[in-house]
Structures are given as C-alpha cells and as structure tokens.
Design an enzyme around this catalytic site. Structure first.
Site, short mmCIF file in Angstrom:
data_model
loop_
_atom_site.label_atom_id
_atom_site.label_comp_id
_atom_site.label_asym_id
_atom_site.label_seq_id
_atom_site.Cartn_x
_atom_site.Cartn_y
_atom_site.Cartn_z
N LYS A 1 44.74 52.88 -17.06
CA LYS A 1 44.91 53.47 -15.73
C LYS A 1 45.12 54.98 -15.77
O LYS A 1 45.45 55.59 -14.76
CB LYS A 1 46.06 52.75 -15.00
CG LYS A 1 45.83 51.22 -14.89
CD LYS A 1 46.82 50.53 -13.97
CE LYS A 1 46.66 49.02 -14.04
NZ LYS A 1 47.26 48.29 -12.92
N LYS B 1 48.12 49.21 -20.21
CA LYS B 1 47.99 49.62 -18.80
C LYS B 1 47.99 51.14 -18.69
O LYS B 1 47.26 51.72 -17.90
CB LYS B 1 49.17 49.05 -17.98
CG LYS B 1 48.94 47.61 -17.57
CD LYS B 1 50.07 47.01 -16.78
CE LYS B 1 49.83 45.52 -16.62
NZ LYS B 1 50.94 44.75 -16.14
N ASP C 1 47.54 41.13 -7.18
CA ASP C 1 46.26 41.38 -7.84
C ASP C 1 45.11 40.70 -7.10
O ASP C 1 43.97 41.13 -7.20
CB ASP C 1 46.30 40.88 -9.29
CG ASP C 1 47.17 41.77 -10.16
OD1 ASP C 1 47.14 43.00 -9.94
OD2 ASP C 1 47.90 41.26 -11.03
N PHE D 1 54.38 51.43 -13.19
CA PHE D 1 55.38 50.48 -13.69
C PHE D 1 54.64 49.28 -14.27
O PHE D 1 53.54 48.95 -13.82
CB PHE D 1 56.30 50.02 -12.55
CG PHE D 1 57.58 50.82 -12.45
CD1 PHE D 1 57.55 52.13 -12.02
CD2 PHE D 1 58.80 50.25 -12.78
CE1 PHE D 1 58.72 52.88 -11.93
CE2 PHE D 1 59.97 50.98 -12.70
CZ PHE D 1 59.94 52.29 -12.27
N ASN E 1 55.13 38.27 -3.75
CA ASN E 1 55.93 38.15 -4.98
C ASN E 1 57.39 38.51 -4.68
O ASN E 1 57.74 38.75 -3.53
CB ASN E 1 55.35 39.07 -6.07
CG ASN E 1 55.31 40.51 -5.62
OD1 ASN E 1 56.35 41.12 -5.40
ND2 ASN E 1 54.12 41.05 -5.42
N LYS F 1 45.90 29.09 12.34
CA LYS F 1 46.73 28.42 11.34
C LYS F 1 45.97 27.26 10.69
O LYS F 1 45.36 26.45 11.41
CB LYS F 1 48.00 27.90 12.03
CG LYS F 1 48.97 27.26 11.09
CD LYS F 1 50.18 26.74 11.84
CE LYS F 1 51.03 25.92 10.89
NZ LYS F 1 52.08 25.18 11.57
O1 PMT Z 1 61.46 45.74 -6.18
P1 PMT Z 1 62.50 45.23 -7.14
O2 PMT Z 1 63.02 43.87 -6.77
O3 PMT Z 1 63.59 46.24 -7.38
O4 PMT Z 1 61.79 45.01 -8.55
C1 PMT Z 1 61.29 46.08 -9.26
C2 PMT Z 1 59.96 45.78 -9.95
C3 PMT Z 1 60.17 44.70 -10.99
C4 PMT Z 1 58.94 45.31 -8.90
C5 PMT Z 1 59.46 47.13 -10.58
O5 PMT Z 1 60.40 47.58 -11.51
C6 PMT Z 1 58.11 46.95 -11.26
O6 PMT Z 1 58.00 46.54 -12.40
N1 PMT Z 1 57.03 47.27 -10.50
C7 PMT Z 1 55.63 47.04 -10.93
C8 PMT Z 1 55.24 45.63 -10.61
C9 PMT Z 1 53.80 45.32 -10.94
O7 PMT Z 1 53.06 45.00 -10.08
O8 PMT Z 1 53.46 45.50 -12.17
P2 PMT Z 1 51.98 45.21 -12.74
O9 PMT Z 1 52.17 45.21 -14.19
O10 PMT Z 1 51.37 44.02 -12.08
O11 PMT Z 1 51.16 46.49 -12.26
C10 PMT Z 1 51.08 47.68 -13.03
C11 PMT Z 1 50.99 48.88 -12.14
O12 PMT Z 1 49.78 48.86 -11.39
C12 PMT Z 1 52.12 49.02 -11.14
O13 PMT Z 1 52.51 50.39 -11.09
C13 PMT Z 1 51.49 48.58 -9.82
O14 PMT Z 1 52.06 49.28 -8.71
C14 PMT Z 1 50.04 48.98 -10.01
N2 PMT Z 1 49.07 48.13 -9.31
C15 PMT Z 1 48.91 46.83 -9.64
C16 PMT Z 1 47.95 46.05 -9.00
C17 PMT Z 1 47.18 46.64 -8.00
N3 PMT Z 1 46.26 45.93 -7.34
N4 PMT Z 1 47.35 47.92 -7.66
C18 PMT Z 1 48.27 48.69 -8.31
O15 PMT Z 1 48.43 49.88 -7.98
#
Ligand code: PMT
Length: 399
Positions: free
Chosen positions: A342, A338, A277, A324, A208, A287
């Site tokens: 979580k 979330k 995810d 986040f 991403n 490849k």
């Molecule tokens: O890195 P930058 O370019 O500065 O951008 C910042 C950002 C947009 C990446 C950051 O501010 C942000 O929003 N990070 C969270 C991105 C994310 O994956 O969000 P989510 O809504 O998909 O996940 C929610 C939370 O679960 C996050 O804290 C993530 O780290 C966590 N997660 C998600 C999926 C997974 N398999 N394991 C996790 O731990």
C-alpha cells in the site's frame, strides 16, 4: 496526560454555576493535578470553602489578609502554577480582570500569573451579550487569555439562551489543549476511524467490532498538539472530538469519497478505520424475508475499494501516510506486506481478538513499523497514550 503532576490554580467566582467547579476540581484531581483553589467573597455565598479544601487537599485562598497563609502565599501560588482556570467567571470578575484591578485574593493572584490563563464566562444571556462585557472579553482575548465560550440552554434565571457554564469534562479537555505543546501546529491531519457498514438490505448490514476508540484518540491528541484535524468516521457511539472537522459516513464507498475530497490538503493521513473488505453485490431494496423452504441463505459479496492502497498510489512525497494492520496472527509478516503493497510510510500493527488490545478496548498494544526497516514496540497502554507515541514518531520522521 499533561495534567499529571501539573499545578493548577482554580478560581471560582460568584455565579450559580459555582457548584460545577466542585466537579471540575474532582476531575482535575483525578487527572493527577495539584490544585490550589481561590474563591471570591461572592463565590462563598454559593459553595462552601470546606468542600474545595477537602477535595483539593490544599488551603483555599479567599482573603489576602486573613487565614493561616502568609501574605505572600498568592505570589507563591501565582509563580508555581502551570495554568490558571477561572470557572465560572462572572461579568464583575471579567470587567475587573480586563482593567487590571486587584481588589481580592483571586484577582491579585491572577495579576502575578505568567503561565496560561483560561476563563469560562457564565451568566444571564443579556448580561453576556452586553456590549461592555463583550468589550472586556475582547480585551482579555487580545491579552492572550483563553476564553471558553458559554453553552446555550436553560439558565438559572429560567430564560433560554447563551450563558451556561460548559460541562466540566469539556473545560478540562480545553485546559489540556492549552497545556499541550503545539508540535503539530497548522499541520493538516486526515484520520479515518470506526467500522464501515455495508448494507445487505434496509435493515441488515455487514460490519466489524471497531468502536472508533483508537482513531478518535489520535484525532483528539493531534488537535491538542495544534493540528487541523479532519476525522472521517464510520458509525460509533463516541462523541465527535472537540474542535475537529467531523465527517460521519456509513459504507466504504462513502468513506472513500470523504477521504479523496480531503486528500490534497492533508500533510499526514492516518487510516485507523476497519473498512469492510467486501460488500453485498446487490443490497435488497426491501427487507429480505425469511425463507420457508430453505435453511440457508447465500449473499454474494464483491470486493470493496482498498482506500488506503489508492491513497498510497496518489500520495505526494510531502504527505506522510500511516496505515493500521489488525491481525490475529503473524503480526509482523502481515503488517510489513501491507506496508509495501500500500506504499505506506508507517504501519501500526495490533493484535485483535485479545482481551485488552485491539477492538473496543481502552488499551492497545502496537508495533510501529517504518519504511526504513526500523520498528518501535509500544507496550500495552491507554489508547490516548498510544496516540501520542504514534504522533511523536510521525513528527520524528517528518522533521
Ligand atoms: O476502533 P477500536 O475499537 O479502537 O479498534 C481499533 C482497531 C483495532 C480497529 C485499529 O487499531 C486497527 O487495527 N485498525 C485497522 C483495521 C483494519 O481494517 O485493518 P486491515 O488490516 O484490514 O486493513 C489495513 C489498512 O487498510 C487499514 O489502515 C485500513 O483502514 C485500510 N483499508 C482496509 C480495507 C479497505 N477496503 N480500505 C482500507 O483503506
């Protein structure tokens, strides 16, 4: 941030690296500091006083007896500065400072400085390693002077070794650390940042747009506030933050291993990483070749571990867990869901897919949602500032 409107004394002594002090002065001014420069007679042999005068927009202190200043100017400067920084600091200057000698304008001024003093030794390797220089540095360290170790590399004398003045950005970073109040002193903060890369085959992956900027800004801010920081980072093009334990990872599985091996000791966990995810079920060992008979290619994906959710299950009552949420719509609704699912203490929600917020940008617009139902809007600002407000909020919550 701490340098805005701060009063800094920049001392320059007579080493070849004195030219780098000009750039240091420029960076200090750019950060909003009011800088007074004091130069030794030897420093004037390397760089002209006018350069420092023009860039600092202040008279340069070179002599206690000559010049337009009154004889108390050095005391006025000493008592008004928030910090003093000497770069480069020669062996001669270090020896005199360690002995309390005050036979020039810079040394005399420094004796009257009561705010933090930082020096950056820079000289030939043998001189630097000389037992007398090291003894003087030990004395200064015991006196509470902040010492920035020199870098290794090719020196002006054409030898290779330790003695180079570190780059101005690094010196500035360490000065900011000295000036930042230590309200997270000794706290162990575990942060994840950047994207994860999930291999399709040895040359392709699913990922991403995360640049790591938001997570790295939090790591830098926490370190400056005295925390012991571990940063687990997916692949990004940023330099690892200074004085931070840095664990580079690629995939969600690797990130999970790094997080769980550091979890027990962490007081605060902040998961900024954009973790994929899903990952390909069976990454190709070789490849994947272009198909001649079909225009389509399907890749089976399977769910990755939700690291944050697992941490939420394992966390103790003394650990503070921040997630986040990156959303393109219905920010509050998704973020609150979330937080609950979580088991988070706080969630930082940001919109992604906008021009100046979210992925890759230097700025971000965030809403912090807390477990007690309250929330805090952080308007669009530098990710560095967002990081500090987020940490302020954690400190408020954890007491
Ligand atoms: O890195 P930058 O370019 O500065 O951008 C910042 C950002 C947009 C990446 C950051 O501010 C942000 O929003 N990070 C969270 C991105 C994310 O994956 O969000 P989510 O809504 O998909 O996940 C929610 C939370 O679960 C996050 O804290 C993530 O780290 C966590 N997660 C998600 C999926 C997974 N398999 N394991 C996790 O731990």
């Amino acid at each position: 941030m701490v340098l805005k409107n701060a009063h800094i004394l920049l001392g320059v002594t007579g080493g070849i690296a004195a030219y780098k002090s000009v750039e240091l002065l420029r960076l200090l001014k750019k950060a909003g500091a009011n800088v007074h420069v004091a130069m030794t007679r030897a420093a004037l042999e390397f760089v002209g006083k006018t350069t420092f005068e023009v860039l600092s927009e202040n008279p340069v202190l070179t002599d206690l007896w000559k010049g337009p200043q009154s004889s108390v100017t050095h005391i006025d400067i000493a008592t008004s500065v928030d910090a003093a920084l000497v770069a480069p600091a020669t062996a001669n200057f270090i020896g005199k400072l360690a002995s309390g000698i005050a036979d020039d304008a810079l040394l005399t001024t420094l004796l009257a400085v009561t705010s933090p003093v930082m020096i950056c030794p820079s000289m030939n390797t043998d001189m630097y390693q000389n037992i007398r220089v090291q003894r003087n540095l030990d004395i200064l360290e015991q006196d509470g002077i902040h010492i920035i170790d020199p870098d290794a590399g090719v020196l002006a004398c054409k030898t290779v070794g330790t003695g180079r003045l570190p780059e101005p950005w690094f010196i500035l970073d360490r000065l900011c650390a000295v000036l930042t109040p230590k309200d997270l002193l000794g706290k162990k903060v575990l942060i994840t940042a950047g994207p994860t890369l999930e291999a399709i085959d040895p040359v392709r992956y699913v990922s991403n747009h995360s640049s790591g900027k938001m997570g790295y800004a939090i790591a830098r801010a926490a370190e400056k506030r005295g925390a012991i920081v571990t940063l687990v980072s997916g692949p990004v093009s940023l330099d690892p933050p200074v004085e931070v334990e840095f664990i580079p990872v690629q995939s969600c599985d690797e990130m999970a291993r790094a997080v769980f091996s550091h979890l027990d000791l962490a007081d605060i966990i902040i998961k900024v990483a954009a973790v994929a995810d899903y990952k390909p079920v069976a990454p190709g060992v070789l490849k994947i070749k272009k198909r001649q008979n079909s225009k389509e290619l399907s890749i089976s994906m399977t769910e990755n571990m939700d690291i944050l959710k697992q941490v939420g299950k394992l966390k103790t009552k003394d650990q503070f867990l921040v997630g986040f949420a990156a959303e393109t719509n219905d920010l509050e609704q998704h973020a609150l869901l979330k937080m609950e699912k979580k088991n988070l203490d706080m969630i930082a929600a940001n919109l992604v897919g906008t021009a100046d917020s979210g992925f890759k940008t230097d700025t971000n617009k965030v809403t912090l949602f807390l477990k007690d139902g309250s929330s805090k809007d952080i308007p669009l600002m530098d990710k560095e500032k967002v990081a500090h407000i987020l940490l302020d909020t954690i400190i408020e919550q954890t007491g």
